[in-house]
Design a protein around this motif. Structure first.
Motif, mmCIF file in Angstrom:
data_model
loop_
_atom_site.group_PDB
_atom_site.id
_atom_site.type_symbol
_atom_site.label_atom_id
_atom_site.label_comp_id
_atom_site.label_asym_id
_atom_site.label_seq_id
_atom_site.Cartn_x
_atom_site.Cartn_y
_atom_site.Cartn_z
ATOM 1 N N LEU A 36 0.854 -1.205 0.154
ATOM 2 C CA LEU A 36 -0.422 0.509 -0.266
ATOM 3 C C LEU A 36 0.872 1.324 -0.213
ATOM 4 O O LEU A 36 0.357 2.677 -1.181
ATOM 5 C CB LEU A 36 -0.551 -0.226 0.995
ATOM 6 C CG LEU A 36 -1.726 -0.868 1.178
ATOM 7 C CD1 LEU A 36 -2.496 -0.759 2.219
ATOM 8 C CD2 LEU A 36 -3.272 -1.107 -0.270
ATOM 9 N N VAL A 37 1.880 1.291 1.281
ATOM 10 C CA VAL A 37 3.088 2.480 0.983
ATOM 11 C C VAL A 37 3.357 2.487 0.141
ATOM 12 O O VAL A 37 3.335 3.579 -1.015
ATOM 13 C CB VAL A 37 3.340 1.678 1.956
ATOM 14 C CG1 VAL A 37 4.993 3.454 2.269
ATOM 15 C CG2 VAL A 37 2.621 2.627 3.546
ATOM 16 N N GLN A 38 3.982 1.319 -1.038
ATOM 17 C CA GLN A 38 4.528 1.786 -2.053
ATOM 18 C C GLN A 38 3.817 2.707 -3.388
ATOM 19 O O GLN A 38 3.976 3.445 -4.105
ATOM 20 C CB GLN A 38 4.689 0.742 -2.503
ATOM 21 C CG GLN A 38 5.775 0.755 -3.940
ATOM 22 C CD GLN A 38 5.944 -1.114 -4.841
ATOM 23 O OE1 GLN A 38 6.003 -2.008 -3.005
ATOM 24 N NE2 GLN A 38 6.870 -1.423 -5.807
ATOM 25 N N GLU A 39 2.303 2.284 -3.108
ATOM 26 C CA GLU A 39 1.423 2.420 -4.425
ATOM 27 C C GLU A 39 1.226 4.131 -4.699
ATOM 28 O O GLU A 39 1.077 4.429 -4.692
ATOM 29 C CB GLU A 39 -0.112 1.840 -4.288
ATOM 30 C CG GLU A 39 -0.599 1.712 -5.311
ATOM 31 C CD GLU A 39 -1.349 1.246 -5.749
ATOM 32 O OE1 GLU A 39 -1.444 -0.212 -6.592
ATOM 33 O OE2 GLU A 39 -2.816 0.852 -4.800
ATOM 34 N N ILE A 40 0.944 4.550 -2.722
ATOM 35 C CA ILE A 40 0.618 5.690 -2.087
ATOM 36 C C ILE A 40 1.577 6.691 -2.449
ATOM 37 O O ILE A 40 1.893 7.295 -2.850
ATOM 38 C CB ILE A 40 0.368 5.818 -1.010
ATOM 39 C CG1 ILE A 40 -0.767 5.128 -0.719
ATOM 40 C CG2 ILE A 40 0.318 6.814 -0.350
ATOM 41 C CD1 ILE A 40 -1.049 4.980 0.970
ATOM 42 N N ASP A 41 2.987 6.012 -2.793
ATOM 43 C CA ASP A 41 4.015 6.870 -2.654
ATOM 44 C C ASP A 41 4.794 6.364 -4.598
ATOM 45 O O ASP A 41 5.053 8.476 -4.795
ATOM 46 C CB ASP A 41 5.844 6.500 -1.193
ATOM 47 C CG ASP A 41 5.344 7.353 -0.046
ATOM 48 O OD1 ASP A 41 4.409 7.454 0.078
ATOM 49 O OD2 ASP A 41 6.087 6.450 1.044
ATOM 50 N N GLY A 42 4.011 5.727 -4.304
ATOM 51 C CA GLY A 42 4.910 5.582 -6.080
ATOM 52 C C GLY A 42 4.410 6.459 -7.127
ATOM 53 O O GLY A 42 4.256 5.807 -8.467
ATOM 54 N N GLY A 43 2.538 5.714 -6.677
ATOM 55 C CA GLY A 43 1.679 5.735 -7.141
ATOM 56 C C GLY A 43 1.496 4.181 -8.557
ATOM 57 O O GLY A 43 1.751 3.084 -8.046
ATOM 58 N N ILE A 44 -0.113 4.347 -9.218
ATOM 59 C CA ILE A 44 -0.559 3.336 -9.053
ATOM 60 C C ILE A 44 -0.386 2.765 -10.674
ATOM 61 O O ILE A 44 -0.138 2.749 -11.737
ATOM 62 C CB ILE A 44 -2.005 3.324 -9.063
ATOM 63 C CG1 ILE A 44 -2.661 3.932 -8.029
ATOM 64 C CG2 ILE A 44 -3.119 2.284 -9.377
ATOM 65 C CD1 ILE A 44 -4.229 4.403 -7.686
ATOM 66 N N GLY A 45 0.496 1.566 -11.037
ATOM 67 C CA GLY A 45 1.186 1.287 -11.604
ATOM 68 C C GLY A 45 1.538 1.976 -12.596
ATOM 69 O O GLY A 45 2.818 2.587 -11.761
#
Length: 318
Positions: A124-133
């Motif tokens: 979740l944190v990766q998606e929040i910080d780095g973007g969705i896909g």
């Protein structure tokens, strides 16, 4: 590393100053969706088939009521398409906040079973910080994090805990799906048990639960109480919703209310004979006004409260 709550809204077309949101919000909607487990195509909002109708309805609400913000709670396993959300946001000139997380257990994606709470938190944190896909579009809320029944199942509890931890790590808030309004207190206990403050939590679908005592307990804790299926008479009448809302307002908890329609089937769209996204503004809020809810309270529930929920700010700041 913990980050402070964002001073701006994170939308699908970039960050937006909160003070630029001058009109009402829809606090729990779906603009693109695929929950079609039955194969009948009903629980679908297909970007290729339905986006024109969605866009037209929202644009009309912007013109008529000043609709300024949609919190779009389609997450993993629900047919999320943030590129389509960005197109709708640009065409309507309405801010759209996208979500990350997992819905309730029947819609869980395969990684949940084999992952720990920490591993799900990291995803979740990766998606929040780095973007969705590969889109680069960053979610601005965790939701709709789901459970069903009075107590979350073990996988649902794992997702709730991961969502709370991700919220703490990134400064976002958590919006839940409480199936038919049940299990909200158990959701709140799990989320706050991970250290997430109650005012960063919205407990969903409470207008489907005819239990004012539960609503007052949730609100007294500081959590937001979402009356977010307005117009879905197949589940609950708007007369009952209004009675429950008035009880919460009269108890002094108007600052804990979030309102929306939760459009989750193409049959609910205006151009297919449904009530559309505007039922809240065209029907339910006029009924609330007739029952004595003044314009300041309506602005509180439809604009200031959603902004406070998303950012963690105090209502006095708006």
């Amino acid at each position: 590393m913990n980050h402070p709550a964002p001073p701006v809204l994170r939308t699908v077309v970039g960050d937006l100053a909160v003070d630029s949101v001058t009109g009402p919000a829809l606090a729990h909607e779906h603009l693109v969706l695929d929950l079609d487990h039955r194969g009948d195509g009903a629980a679908v909002l297909d970007p290729g088939l339905h986006s024109a109708a969605v866009t037209a309805d929202l644009a009309a609400l912007r013109a008529e009521f000043g609709l300024s913000l949609v919190v779009e709670l389609t997450c993993r396993g629900m047919g999320r398409d943030v590129r389509a959300l960005a197109r709708i946001a640009r065409e309507t000139r309405i801010a759209v906040v996208a979500a990350t997380g997992w819905y309730y257990e029947p819609f869980h994606t395969p990684e949940i079973d084999g992952s720990s709470v920490d591993e799900l938190t990291d995803a979740l944190v990766q998606e929040i910080d780095g973007g969705i896909g590969a889109t680069g579009i960053r979610p601005g809320v965790l939701g709709e994090i789901g459970s069903h029944g009075d107590t979350p199942t073990a996988p649902e509890a794992k997702v709730l805990r991961a969502s709370a931890r991700a919220a703490l790590a990134t400064g976002l808030s958590v919006a839940t799906h409480a199936q038919l309004g049940r299990g909200g207190l158990a959701q709140l206990e799990l989320l706050t048990g991970e250290g997430l403050p109650a005012h960063r939590i919205s407990i969903g679908h409470q207008d489907l639960l005819d239990d004012p005592a539960v609503h007052k307990e949730l609100a007294a804790s500081g959590a937001y109480v979402a009356f977010d299926t307005v117009g879905k008479d197949g589940y609950q009448s708007d007369d009952t919703r209004l009675r429950l809302l008035l009880a919460l307002v009269e108890a002094g908890h108007a600052d804990r209310v979030l309102l929306s329609c939760d459009i989750s089937r193409h049959g609910y769209l205006l151009d297919e004979g449904g009530r559309g996204y505007g039922h809240l503004f065209r029907s339910f809020l006029p009924e609330a006004r007739a029952a004595g809810v003044d314009d300041d309270l309506i602005d509180l529930m439809t604009r200031r409260n959603p902004l406070c929920f998303l950012t963690g700010a105090r209502v006095e700041e708006f």
